[in-house]
Design an enzyme around this catalytic site. Sequence first.
Site, short mmCIF file in Angstrom:
data_model
loop_
_atom_site.label_atom_id
_atom_site.label_comp_id
_atom_site.label_asym_id
_atom_site.label_seq_id
_atom_site.Cartn_x
_atom_site.Cartn_y
_atom_site.Cartn_z
N HIS A 128 -3.66 -11.10 12.95
CA HIS A 128 -4.59 -10.32 13.75
C HIS A 128 -4.58 -10.73 15.22
O HIS A 128 -3.66 -10.38 15.94
CB HIS A 128 -5.99 -10.42 13.14
CG HIS A 128 -6.07 -9.78 11.79
ND1 HIS A 128 -6.28 -10.50 10.63
CD2 HIS A 128 -5.93 -8.49 11.40
CE1 HIS A 128 -6.29 -9.68 9.59
NE2 HIS A 128 -6.07 -8.46 10.03
N TRP B 132 3.21 -9.94 2.73
CA TRP B 132 2.21 -8.88 2.91
C TRP B 132 2.87 -7.65 3.53
O TRP B 132 3.53 -7.74 4.55
CB TRP B 132 1.07 -9.37 3.79
CG TRP B 132 -0.12 -8.46 3.66
CD1 TRP B 132 -0.43 -7.39 4.45
CD2 TRP B 132 -1.13 -8.53 2.65
NE1 TRP B 132 -1.57 -6.79 3.99
CE2 TRP B 132 -2.02 -7.46 2.89
CE3 TRP B 132 -1.36 -9.38 1.57
CZ2 TRP B 132 -3.13 -7.23 2.09
CZ3 TRP B 132 -2.47 -9.15 0.79
CH2 TRP B 132 -3.34 -8.08 1.04
N GLU C 33 -8.44 -14.66 3.88
CA GLU C 33 -9.81 -14.44 3.40
C GLU C 33 -9.86 -14.09 1.92
O GLU C 33 -10.87 -14.35 1.24
CB GLU C 33 -10.51 -13.34 4.22
CG GLU C 33 -10.11 -11.92 3.92
CD GLU C 33 -8.79 -11.49 4.56
OE1 GLU C 33 -8.38 -10.34 4.35
OE2 GLU C 33 -8.18 -12.32 5.28
#
Length: 254
Positions: A145, A40, A124
Amino acid sequence: MRHAPDFDQYSKRYPHAAMQRDENGVLELTLHTDGESLVWTQEVHDELPYLFTDIAGDRENSVLLLTGAGDAWCDDLDFTTFQVTTAESWDNILYEGTRLLTTLLAITVPVVAAINGPVRFHSELPIMSDVVVASETAVFSDRGHFAKGVVPGDGAHVVWTHVLGPNRGRYYLLMGQELNADEAKAAGAVAEVLPPAEVLPRAREIARYLAAKPFLTRRYARDVLTREYRRLLADGVGTGLALQGLATQASWDH
């Protein structure tokens, strides 16, 4: 005159997406980094909303099958690629981050996820699919996060509290919980758990089954089954990302 996206063009447009579409209109999308498991980055973060928009606009797509390359769906993040030191750069994160999930839900055909391994960053995304098939090697977590001091406000807070329930979802996000494939299935996040070699064939079988349904049945079923998700995201993601940015800036100031 309606100008629909051209598959031959957009299927080659995105560096982190390999696409093929069969005679039934099943679009198989494999996310990757240089042919290996997806890492990512800000480029991926900015690329995917435009990719999902193209897929949504192409009515030749009957079903989307979403999977990853290599042994992991997304198990690595390169935080150095995120340039978020000014209000303008945070505005880009807010803009693209909001669109990341809303454009995925704007795809008006059924979405099947074939989760090929661990997904500890943006877990998610595959979980939002209509049918989720996972490898026995899959692990779900949210390492990008709260575990790193970042508010989980980019949609993870909406999806995981919706899928796991409010209390289990908050625990998952705040405590850095990892769910293996069987635990994710028991919690209702995953529909089927299979040996790694069986995941993609099974997802393709499900996709063909869905693709055989009438055109409008498929599209309208997707619409009615994602309405609650769309309502929750519209209410929660913009504010969540703004608070994420404010908290991150405050931590840097100190």
